[in-house]
Design a protein around this motif. Structure first.
Motif, PDB file in Angstrom:
ATOM      1  N   VAL A 179       0.597  -1.216  -0.081  1.00  0.00           N
ATOM      2  CA  VAL A 179       0.107  -0.040  -0.015  1.00  0.00           C
ATOM      3  C   VAL A 179       0.887   1.277  -0.143  1.00  0.00           C
ATOM      4  O   VAL A 179       0.739   2.324  -0.682  1.00  0.00           O
ATOM      5  N   GLY A 180       2.000   1.312   0.781  1.00  0.00           N
ATOM      6  CA  GLY A 180       2.886   2.204   0.795  1.00  0.00           C
ATOM      7  C   GLY A 180       3.541   2.730  -0.488  1.00  0.00           C
ATOM      8  O   GLY A 180       3.703   3.670  -0.897  1.00  0.00           O
ATOM      9  N   THR A 181       3.949   1.514  -1.054  1.00  0.00           N
ATOM     10  CA  THR A 181       4.894   1.823  -2.474  1.00  0.00           C
ATOM     11  C   THR A 181       3.963   1.874  -3.719  1.00  0.00           C
ATOM     12  O   THR A 181       4.240   2.424  -4.464  1.00  0.00           O
ATOM     13  N   ARG A 182       2.789   1.471  -3.585  1.00  0.00           N
ATOM     14  CA  ARG A 182       1.879   1.630  -4.720  1.00  0.00           C
ATOM     15  C   ARG A 182       0.863   2.661  -4.829  1.00  0.00           C
ATOM     16  O   ARG A 182       0.514   3.515  -5.630  1.00  0.00           O
ATOM     17  N   LEU A 183       0.487   2.951  -3.450  1.00  0.00           N
ATOM     18  CA  LEU A 183      -0.510   3.921  -3.470  1.00  0.00           C
ATOM     19  C   LEU A 183      -0.301   5.110  -2.528  1.00  0.00           C
ATOM     20  O   LEU A 183      -1.127   6.045  -2.241  1.00  0.00           O
ATOM     21  N   ARG A 184       0.757   5.127  -2.055  1.00  0.00           N
ATOM     22  CA  ARG A 184       1.194   6.383  -1.119  1.00  0.00           C
ATOM     23  C   ARG A 184       2.431   7.190  -1.771  1.00  0.00           C
ATOM     24  O   ARG A 184       2.598   8.577  -1.688  1.00  0.00           O
ATOM     25  N   ARG A 233       4.661  16.737   0.246  1.00  0.00           N
ATOM     26  CA  ARG A 233       4.675  15.114   0.391  1.00  0.00           C
ATOM     27  C   ARG A 233       5.057  15.233   2.003  1.00  0.00           C
ATOM     28  O   ARG A 233       6.370  15.583   2.155  1.00  0.00           O
ATOM     29  N   VAL A 234       4.294  14.856   2.855  1.00  0.00           N
ATOM     30  CA  VAL A 234       4.577  15.019   4.252  1.00  0.00           C
ATOM     31  C   VAL A 234       4.843  13.583   4.931  1.00  0.00           C
ATOM     32  O   VAL A 234       3.927  12.789   4.931  1.00  0.00           O
ATOM     33  N   PHE A 235       5.766  13.511   5.790  1.00  0.00           N
ATOM     34  CA  PHE A 235       6.185  12.223   6.523  1.00  0.00           C
ATOM     35  C   PHE A 235       5.742  12.718   8.038  1.00  0.00           C
ATOM     36  O   PHE A 235       6.376  13.674   8.411  1.00  0.00           O
ATOM     37  N   LEU A 236       4.766  11.732   8.731  1.00  0.00           N
ATOM     38  CA  LEU A 236       4.679  12.185  10.185  1.00  0.00           C
ATOM     39  C   LEU A 236       5.095  11.234  11.017  1.00  0.00           C
ATOM     40  O   LEU A 236       5.300   9.867  10.855  1.00  0.00           O
ATOM     41  N   THR A 237       5.813  12.028  12.080  1.00  0.00           N
ATOM     42  CA  THR A 237       6.587  11.089  13.237  1.00  0.00           C
ATOM     43  C   THR A 237       6.074  11.808  14.548  1.00  0.00           C
ATOM     44  O   THR A 237       5.222  12.686  14.667  1.00  0.00           O
ATOM     45  N   GLY A 238       6.389  11.299  15.502  1.00  0.00           N
ATOM     46  CA  GLY A 238       6.048  11.730  17.051  1.00  0.00           C
ATOM     47  C   GLY A 238       5.033  10.654  17.595  1.00  0.00           C
ATOM     48  O   GLY A 238       5.453   9.232  17.716  1.00  0.00           O
ATOM     49  N   CYS A 239       4.103  11.235  18.134  1.00  0.00           N
ATOM     50  CA  CYS A 239       3.260  10.441  18.844  1.00  0.00           C
ATOM     51  C   CYS A 239       2.301   9.380  17.710  1.00  0.00           C
ATOM     52  O   CYS A 239       2.261   9.524  16.717  1.00  0.00           O
ATOM     53  N   ASP A 240       1.560   8.517  18.399  1.00  0.00           N
ATOM     54  CA  ASP A 240       0.659   7.407  17.542  1.00  0.00           C
ATOM     55  C   ASP A 240      -0.631   8.456  17.227  1.00  0.00           C
ATOM     56  O   ASP A 240      -0.950   9.133  18.181  1.00  0.00           O
ATOM     57  N   HIS A 241      -1.374   7.822  16.408  1.00  0.00           N
ATOM     58  CA  HIS A 241      -2.472   8.462  15.852  1.00  0.00           C
ATOM     59  C   HIS A 241      -3.741   7.469  15.712  1.00  0.00           C
ATOM     60  O   HIS A 241      -3.540   6.533  14.669  1.00  0.00           O
ATOM     61  N   VAL A 256      -0.013  15.949   1.200  1.00  0.00           N
ATOM     62  CA  VAL A 256      -0.491  14.588   1.295  1.00  0.00           C
ATOM     63  C   VAL A 256       0.420  13.991   2.065  1.00  0.00           C
ATOM     64  O   VAL A 256       1.717  13.825   1.857  1.00  0.00           O
ATOM     65  N   ILE A 257      -0.022  13.366   3.412  1.00  0.00           N
ATOM     66  CA  ILE A 257       0.954  12.457   4.157  1.00  0.00           C
ATOM     67  C   ILE A 257       1.092  11.309   3.370  1.00  0.00           C
ATOM     68  O   ILE A 257       0.191  10.445   3.215  1.00  0.00           O
ATOM     69  N   VAL A 258       2.135  10.925   3.170  1.00  0.00           N
ATOM     70  CA  VAL A 258       2.838   9.681   2.355  1.00  0.00           C
ATOM     71  C   VAL A 258       3.452   8.752   3.190  1.00  0.00           C
ATOM     72  O   VAL A 258       3.667   7.750   2.500  1.00  0.00           O
ATOM     73  N   GLY A 259       3.685   8.635   4.386  1.00  0.00           N
ATOM     74  CA  GLY A 259       4.105   7.915   5.680  1.00  0.00           C
ATOM     75  C   GLY A 259       4.039   8.283   7.015  1.00  0.00           C
ATOM     76  O   GLY A 259       3.848   9.587   7.081  1.00  0.00           O
ATOM     77  N   THR A 306      13.072   7.205  11.391  1.00  0.00           N
ATOM     78  CA  THR A 306      12.349   8.322  10.758  1.00  0.00           C
ATOM     79  C   THR A 306      13.035   8.630   9.546  1.00  0.00           C
ATOM     80  O   THR A 306      12.322   8.750   8.434  1.00  0.00           O
ATOM     81  N   ALA A 307      14.361   8.889   9.606  1.00  0.00           N
ATOM     82  CA  ALA A 307      15.026   9.205   8.322  1.00  0.00           C
ATOM     83  C   ALA A 307      14.839   8.254   7.189  1.00  0.00           C
ATOM     84  O   ALA A 307      14.685   8.423   6.168  1.00  0.00           O
ATOM     85  N   ARG A 308      15.144   6.979   7.460  1.00  0.00           N
ATOM     86  CA  ARG A 308      15.058   5.740   6.572  1.00  0.00           C
ATOM     87  C   ARG A 308      13.627   5.885   5.852  1.00  0.00           C
ATOM     88  O   ARG A 308      13.594   5.714   4.709  1.00  0.00           O
ATOM     89  N   MET A 309      12.626   6.021   6.632  1.00  0.00           N
ATOM     90  CA  MET A 309      11.285   5.733   5.992  1.00  0.00           C
ATOM     91  C   MET A 309      10.766   6.915   5.346  1.00  0.00           C
ATOM     92  O   MET A 309      10.232   6.909   4.436  1.00  0.00           O
ATOM     93  N   ALA A 310      11.225   8.092   5.964  1.00  0.00           N
ATOM     94  CA  ALA A 310      11.082   9.372   5.282  1.00  0.00           C
ATOM     95  C   ALA A 310      11.744   9.452   3.852  1.00  0.00           C
ATOM     96  O   ALA A 310      10.949   9.794   2.779  1.00  0.00           O
ATOM     97  N   ALA A 311      12.929   8.952   3.786  1.00  0.00           N
ATOM     98  CA  ALA A 311      13.611   9.113   2.521  1.00  0.00           C
ATOM     99  C   ALA A 311      12.731   8.097   1.432  1.00  0.00           C
ATOM    100  O   ALA A 311      12.788   8.396   0.283  1.00  0.00           O
ATOM    101  N   ALA A 312      12.453   6.909   1.830  1.00  0.00           N
ATOM    102  CA  ALA A 312      12.020   5.914   1.136  1.00  0.00           C
ATOM    103  C   ALA A 312      10.646   6.485   0.321  1.00  0.00           C
ATOM    104  O   ALA A 312      10.341   5.817  -0.648  1.00  0.00           O
ATOM    105  N   CYS A 313       9.823   7.228   1.132  1.00  0.00           N
ATOM    106  CA  CYS A 313       8.572   7.602   0.651  1.00  0.00           C
ATOM    107  C   CYS A 313       8.781   8.793  -0.092  1.00  0.00           C
ATOM    108  O   CYS A 313       7.810   9.490  -0.384  1.00  0.00           O
ATOM    109  N   GLY A 314       9.928   9.455  -0.276  1.00  0.00           N
ATOM    110  CA  GLY A 314      10.179  10.609  -1.033  1.00  0.00           C
ATOM    111  C   GLY A 314       9.533  11.639  -0.280  1.00  0.00           C
ATOM    112  O   GLY A 314       8.991  12.681  -0.946  1.00  0.00           O
TER     113      GLY A 314
END
Length: 382
Positions: A179-184, A233-241, A256-259, A306-314
């Motif tokens: 879902v992350g790689t194809r739809l986000r 394209r925003v990556f969200l970190t911090g607390c859970d939601h 658009v939050i992409v990860g 955070t850095a790894r996942m944010a970079a992976a989703c552009g």
């Protein structure tokens, strides 16, 4: 699209005491990202993750002080009011300070008052440290949990059943990553808003793994019919939601939050367990490698994740979101900022917001200047 709408409907059922999706099966309620769902599935239970409800807190307030994470207060209120009364049991974990306090408060309430609305419960303590002693401790605690869940089910949870359950949940994790790689974050641009993606992933915690996998496979088959979305394209970190208000607040500003790297979102897709001979050690090793909450992990581990996942989703920008009385995430921000600077992604930290009050003008006024910065990726509009 029917597949997407169905998953959104399942996600909305998180506020129900026992959603229709799982009423025909024995259910065990879960609190926290560290609960090993594989153990419950192997025992024949449907794991159902308890979300908070910002409008439900009165029943718990007489027992809680003013400094408790309101998410945990809301979960306690739901339990005291009987939202898990019809389930086979409750498993809590130590992923956050709020989850730990929830367990301690509930244990003391049951000792003094023995509420009939609260099912039997247990606590799973997982240590997220790389030492061998931590691995031994985690394995011991998992063995104890397997034994207790076996007694609830009235049958042994064998290693063969754990392997079968791990394969099923690995499929769930694989589909979350897809879902992350194809739809986000795919080359054609995001096809789901962050709020929609949160619901799609969150639905995995609210129904059977088989049902969720089937629904997501249909969604992926229909992905070509979803329009591409434009925005920062925003990556969200911090607390859970556990509800989408923060996502909707950010996305209302043209993003658009992409990860994200919390346990209700994309982080639930990592890591896989695999078909291990020593399946119990593989389960706790995989769980311990996750870093879904700041309270149980070093800032360096969280920052690297955070850095790894944010970079992976552009991502063009990382937003760190904090919740009032969930005090651990802000301590990660300096290390996260440094790690993100190394991969060329700016970061903006939102001051702590009240649970259930995320959509407010204060957030908009804080975020708008950050979103005016030049886009990191070519072709992204603001």
């Amino acid at each position: 699209m029917r597949s997407l709408q169905h998953l959104l409907t399942v996600y909305e059922s998180r506020n129900d005491p026992l959603p229709a999706e799982v009423r025909s099966r024995p259910v065990v309620t879960c609190v926290g990202a560290d609960v090993p769902a594989e153990v419950l599935t192997a025992a024949g239970f449907v794991p159902f993750r308890l979300a908070g409800r910002p409008d439900r807190h009165e029943a718990a307030e007489p027992y809680c002080g003013p400094g408790i994470d309101p998410l945990a207060v809301s979960q306690l209120a739901r339990l005291l009011e009987g939202d898990a009364a019809r389930t086979a049991g409750l498993v809590m974990s130590a992923d956050t300070e709020g989850s730990v306090r929830l367990f301690l408060y509930l244990r003391e309430i049951q000792r003094l008052e023995a509420r009939a609305t609260v099912p039997r419960f247990t606590f799973f303590d997982l240590v997220h440290l790389p030492q061998r002693t931590s691995a031994v401790y985690n394995r011991t605690r998992l063995d104890q949990l397997v034994e207790e869940i076996s007694s609830w089910a009235g049958r042994p949870v064998t290693d063969d059943r754990l392997r079968t359950a791990a394969e099923l949940h690995d499929r769930v994790r694989e589909l979350i990553r897809t879902v992350g790689t194809r739809l986000r974050s795919g080359p054609g641009g995001p096809r789901l808003t962050g709020a929609q993606a949160l619901a799609v992933i969150g639905a995995a915690f609210l129904t059977t793994p088989e049902h969720w996998c089937e629904a997501v496979e249909r969604l992926l088959d229909d992905a070509g019919r979803l329009p591409a979305l434009r925005g920062t394209r925003v990556f969200l970190t911090g607390c859970d939601h556990d509800h989408p208000d923060a996502y909707e607040a950010i996305e209302s500003l043209g993003c658009v939050i992409v990860g994200e790297d919390h346990g209700w979102g994309a982080l639930a897709g990592e890591p896989r367990v695999g078909h291990a001979y020593d399946i119990r050690s593989a389960l706790v090793r995989a769980k311990a490698r996750q870093a879904p909450a700041a309270a149980g992990h070093s800032a360096a581990v969280r920052a690297a994740q955070t850095a790894r996942m944010a970079a992976a989703c552009g991502a063009d920008l990382v937003v760190a979101w904090a919740r009032c009385h969930d005090d651990a995430p802000p301590w990660d921000v300096p290390a996260q900022r440094a790690a993100l600077q190394a991969v060329g992604i700016p970061m903006f930290a939102v001051p702590a917001q009240r649970y259930g009050e995320e959509r407010n003008e204060n957030v908009r006024s804080l975020l708008e200047p950050a979103l005016r910065r030049p886009a990191r990726a070519a072709g992204v509009t603001r």
